[in-house]
Motif scaffolding. Structure first.
Motif, short mmCIF file in Angstrom:
data_model
loop_
_atom_site.label_atom_id
_atom_site.label_comp_id
_atom_site.label_asym_id
_atom_site.label_seq_id
_atom_site.Cartn_x
_atom_site.Cartn_y
_atom_site.Cartn_z
N LEU A 25 0.83 -1.21 0.00
CA LEU A 25 0.00 0.00 0.00
C LEU A 25 0.86 1.25 0.00
O LEU A 25 0.62 2.20 -0.76
N VAL A 26 1.91 1.26 0.85
CA VAL A 26 2.80 2.42 0.92
C VAL A 26 3.52 2.62 -0.41
O VAL A 26 3.65 3.74 -0.91
N PRO A 82 2.04 10.93 0.27
CA PRO A 82 2.37 9.57 0.66
C PRO A 82 2.99 9.50 2.04
O PRO A 82 3.66 10.43 2.50
N PHE A 83 2.78 8.36 2.71
CA PHE A 83 3.33 8.12 4.04
C PHE A 83 4.85 8.24 4.00
O PHE A 83 5.51 7.67 3.13
N GLY A 84 5.40 8.99 4.95
CA GLY A 84 6.84 9.16 5.00
C GLY A 84 7.36 10.27 4.11
O GLY A 84 8.54 10.60 4.17
N GLN A 85 6.49 10.87 3.29
CA GLN A 85 6.92 11.96 2.40
C GLN A 85 5.97 13.15 2.52
O GLN A 85 5.67 13.81 1.54
N GLN A 86 5.49 13.38 3.71
CA GLN A 86 4.54 14.47 3.93
C GLN A 86 5.30 15.76 4.23
O GLN A 86 5.30 16.27 5.34
N ASN A 87 5.93 16.28 3.17
CA ASN A 87 6.74 17.49 3.26
C ASN A 87 6.04 18.63 2.52
O ASN A 87 5.55 18.44 1.40
#
Length: 207
Positions: A25-26, A82-87
């Motif tokens: 999913l990620v 996306p998870f981990g890239q919420q910049n």
């Protein structure tokens, strides 16, 4: 030697399946979030107030204001990035009213902001002061917006501060032949000036 019973194997199998599904999913979320060469504008559901997420053709993220509720803003951004890239490359404070920035000091726990472009009074309200404290604690630079300031977002996408007043900013978002006006800080004086100025017509969208 470790023996795993049938129930243990079943649990291990389910755990592996769930883990694989989460990883898949990620991965797919990140694939779909890759830059596609288009400009995306999302009006986020943040309850009271307004928040706008701009995603540029090169994959940069610009958040304009944040609304009133931190949980709604965090959830809305989580659905789009996306998870981990919420910049967030740029946080644009178009106005400092509570309905526009009250969520931001707490919502910033859920995403990272690199730069802030601030229009309107710097210390005009409690929430404005709280947001400045949070930005200072995180060492995030603040640029005070002026009329004529242009935020170059790459690949021809640009966000221009048409005017800046005590009420906030009026912004023009442009890319290719697309032009959207964000009259956040509109007052009678700036409205008259806009009506007389032919540089900002025609428009694709009025938000």
């Amino acid at each position: 030697t470790v023996r795993i019973s049938g129930d243990g194997l079943s649990r291990l199998g389910w755990a592996g399946t769930i883990g694989f599904a989460r990883v898949a999913l990620v991965c797919w979320q990140r694939v779909f979030a890759l830059p596609d060469g288009w400009l995306h504008i999302t009006i986020l559901d943040v309850g009271d107030g307004d928040a706008l997420l701009i995603q540029t053709p090169q994959g940069r993220n610009v958040l304009v204001d944040g609304g009133s509720f931190a949980s709604l803003l965090a959830d809305a951004i989580g659905r789009r990035l996306p998870f981990g890239q919420q910049n967030i490359d740029y946080l644009v404070i178009a106005a400092t009213g509570d309905a526009r920035i009250a969520s931001l000091p707490r919502a910033m726990d859920h995403f990272m902001t690199k730069n802030v472009l601030w229009a309107g009074p710097m210390g005009g309200s409690y929430n404005a002061r709280e947001l400045q404290k949070r930005l200072a604690a995180d060492r995030i630079p603040i640029t005070e917006a002026k009329a004529g300031h242009v935020l170059d977002m790459g690949d021809g996408a640009r966000l221009e501060m048409i005017s800046v007043s005590e009420r906030g900013a009026i912004l023009l978002l442009e890319w290719d032949r697309f032009r959207a006006l964000l009259p956040v800080g509109l007052d009678f004086e700036s409205q008259e000036a806009l009506l007389r100025d032919t540089r900002y017509t025609p428009l694709t969208a009025l938000l």
